[in-house]
Scaffold this motif. Structure first.
Motif, mmCIF file in Angstrom:
data_model
loop_
_atom_site.group_PDB
_atom_site.id
_atom_site.type_symbol
_atom_site.label_atom_id
_atom_site.label_comp_id
_atom_site.label_asym_id
_atom_site.label_seq_id
_atom_site.Cartn_x
_atom_site.Cartn_y
_atom_site.Cartn_z
ATOM 1 N N UNK A 117 0.825 -1.203 0.000
ATOM 2 C CA UNK A 117 0.000 0.000 0.000
ATOM 3 C C UNK A 117 0.862 1.256 0.000
ATOM 4 N N UNK A 118 1.930 1.200 0.755
ATOM 5 C CA UNK A 118 2.809 2.366 0.828
ATOM 6 C C UNK A 118 3.372 2.704 -0.544
ATOM 7 N N UNK A 119 3.870 1.703 -1.244
ATOM 8 C CA UNK A 119 4.472 2.062 -2.528
ATOM 9 C C UNK A 119 3.406 2.384 -3.574
ATOM 10 N N UNK A 120 2.211 1.822 -3.402
ATOM 11 C CA UNK A 120 1.123 2.248 -4.297
ATOM 12 C C UNK A 120 0.843 3.734 -4.076
ATOM 13 N N UNK A 121 0.821 4.129 -2.821
ATOM 14 C CA UNK A 121 0.617 5.553 -2.516
ATOM 15 C C UNK A 121 1.715 6.405 -3.147
ATOM 16 N N UNK A 122 2.914 5.891 -3.167
ATOM 17 C CA UNK A 122 4.046 6.679 -3.670
ATOM 18 C C UNK A 122 4.035 6.838 -5.188
ATOM 19 N N UNK A 123 3.166 6.088 -5.861
ATOM 20 C CA UNK A 123 3.020 6.335 -7.301
ATOM 21 C C UNK A 123 2.576 7.768 -7.553
ATOM 22 N N UNK A 124 1.787 8.303 -6.611
ATOM 23 C CA UNK A 124 1.231 9.648 -6.793
ATOM 24 C C UNK A 124 2.214 10.739 -6.418
ATOM 25 N N UNK A 125 3.441 10.352 -6.091
ATOM 26 C CA UNK A 125 4.456 11.335 -5.772
ATOM 27 C C UNK A 125 4.940 11.231 -4.336
ATOM 28 N N UNK A 126 5.914 12.047 -4.046
ATOM 29 C CA UNK A 126 6.539 12.063 -2.721
ATOM 30 C C UNK A 126 5.525 12.178 -1.590
ATOM 31 N N UNK A 127 5.899 11.616 -0.451
ATOM 32 C CA UNK A 127 5.088 11.777 0.748
ATOM 33 C C UNK A 127 6.003 11.683 1.957
ATOM 34 N N UNK A 128 5.644 12.379 3.008
ATOM 35 C CA UNK A 128 6.418 12.286 4.245
ATOM 36 C C UNK A 128 6.037 11.001 4.967
ATOM 37 N N UNK A 129 6.859 10.622 5.915
ATOM 38 C CA UNK A 129 6.581 9.420 6.700
ATOM 39 C C UNK A 129 5.216 9.531 7.369
ATOM 40 N N UNK A 130 4.938 10.684 7.918
ATOM 41 C CA UNK A 130 3.647 10.897 8.574
ATOM 42 C C UNK A 130 2.478 10.726 7.616
ATOM 43 N N UNK A 131 2.621 11.263 6.415
ATOM 44 C CA UNK A 131 1.561 11.112 5.418
ATOM 45 C C UNK A 131 1.376 9.649 5.026
ATOM 46 N N UNK A 132 2.501 8.948 4.926
ATOM 47 C CA UNK A 132 2.411 7.536 4.572
ATOM 48 C C UNK A 132 1.759 6.735 5.689
ATOM 49 N N UNK A 133 2.011 7.159 6.920
ATOM 50 C CA UNK A 133 1.487 6.415 8.070
ATOM 51 C C UNK A 133 -0.006 6.629 8.258
ATOM 52 N N UNK A 134 -0.478 7.830 7.917
ATOM 53 C CA UNK A 134 -1.849 8.234 8.237
ATOM 54 C C UNK A 134 -2.934 7.194 7.912
ATOM 55 N N UNK A 135 -2.919 6.590 6.710
ATOM 56 C CA UNK A 135 -4.022 5.677 6.381
ATOM 57 C C UNK A 135 -3.997 4.376 7.168
ATOM 58 N N UNK A 136 -2.923 4.109 7.885
ATOM 59 C CA UNK A 136 -2.785 2.811 8.535
ATOM 60 C C UNK A 136 -3.039 2.923 10.031
ATOM 61 N N UNK A 137 -3.809 1.999 10.561
ATOM 62 C CA UNK A 137 -4.035 1.980 11.997
ATOM 63 C C UNK A 137 -2.919 1.158 12.627
ATOM 64 N N UNK A 138 -1.807 1.795 12.756
ATOM 65 C CA UNK A 138 -0.582 1.118 13.185
ATOM 66 C C UNK A 138 0.340 2.208 13.729
ATOM 67 N N UNK A 139 1.195 1.825 14.668
ATOM 68 C CA UNK A 139 2.057 2.838 15.271
ATOM 69 C C UNK A 139 3.064 3.395 14.259
ATOM 70 N N UNK A 140 3.550 4.574 14.532
ATOM 71 C CA UNK A 140 4.523 5.193 13.641
ATOM 72 C C UNK A 140 5.814 4.383 13.555
ATOM 73 N N UNK A 141 6.342 3.889 14.666
ATOM 74 C CA UNK A 141 7.552 3.062 14.544
ATOM 75 C C UNK A 141 7.359 1.872 13.605
#
Lengths: 104, 104
Positions: free
Chosen positions: B21-45
């Motif tokens: 999912x993360x790399x699918x999101x990155x098809x749309x361009x750069x994203x910060x770690x926080x932006x990548x984390x947002x859609x996931x119900x999972x801790x940041x680490x």
DNA sequence: CCGATACTTAACCACTTTGTTAAGTGTAGC
DNA sequence: GCTACACTTAACAAAGTGGTTAAGTATCGG
């Protein structure tokens, strides 16, 4: 005991060099477990389980014949990951792979 | 701390739905770690480490900007596994998937 | 300088993977 | 029936994975 075929399972099955070698071998046609094991310096139980992983991923079918088990390649999971990869076909990849040394 | 890029690493990195999912999101361009984390119900680490796995596999580049880290997709490992898959392009797949019920 | 933000690193836990050797199952051949 | 063969299953150990929370490190904003 065939598990659910998923992208996870297929990618996971391919993330091992022994298993990749096995299915490469199976391009040339059916082979028994013993024949598949022969090129690897690894115990038979280890190979047997690798084949099970491939089977669970839907990449291999088994056919019993006497005391041998002939394995045959199934390519549909490969087509599935191929289809998944196509989603990246038109990504505007950074042209030259400049790691940060570049223009900034 | 970028590890060696191998098929093992690439297939392994892709064998996880969160990372896909993360790399699918990155098809749309750069994203910060926080932006990548947002859609996931999972801790940041947890996400941070997923990104490290992708980075080790050569699938993601990082760029620091202030306190953010922008991630960018790298598609060359995808091309490598695509090339590997091509080795199965001409395999004479069993036409109908008959598991043994058939003509024998 | 101080607190908030955006992360990473560390320590831990439960579970899975990947190999081993030993034992079990079923078929083949005499 | 007995032995050999072609496996699979079981039990184990070492290492890896994938999540958690807690603590650490820069950077920003006032």
């Amino acid at each position: 005991m065939v598990k659910y075929r998923t992208l996870d399972g297929t990618f996971g099955a391919l993330a091992n060099p022994t298993r990749r070698q096995i299915i490469l071998r199976l391009r040339d046609g059916e082979a028994s477990v013993g024949e598949l094991a022969a090129p690897h310096r690894m115990s038979l139980p280890a190979i047997s389980r690798h084949i099970s992983v491939l089977e669970d991923a839907g990449l291999v079918f088994r056919r019993k014949e006497g005391r041998q088990q002939y394995c045959r390649l199934a390519t549909s999971p490969l087509n599935e990951i191929d289809a998944w990869l196509r989603r990246f076909r038109d990504v505007p990849e950074m042209a030259t792979e400049e790691t940060k040394k570049g223009t900034r």
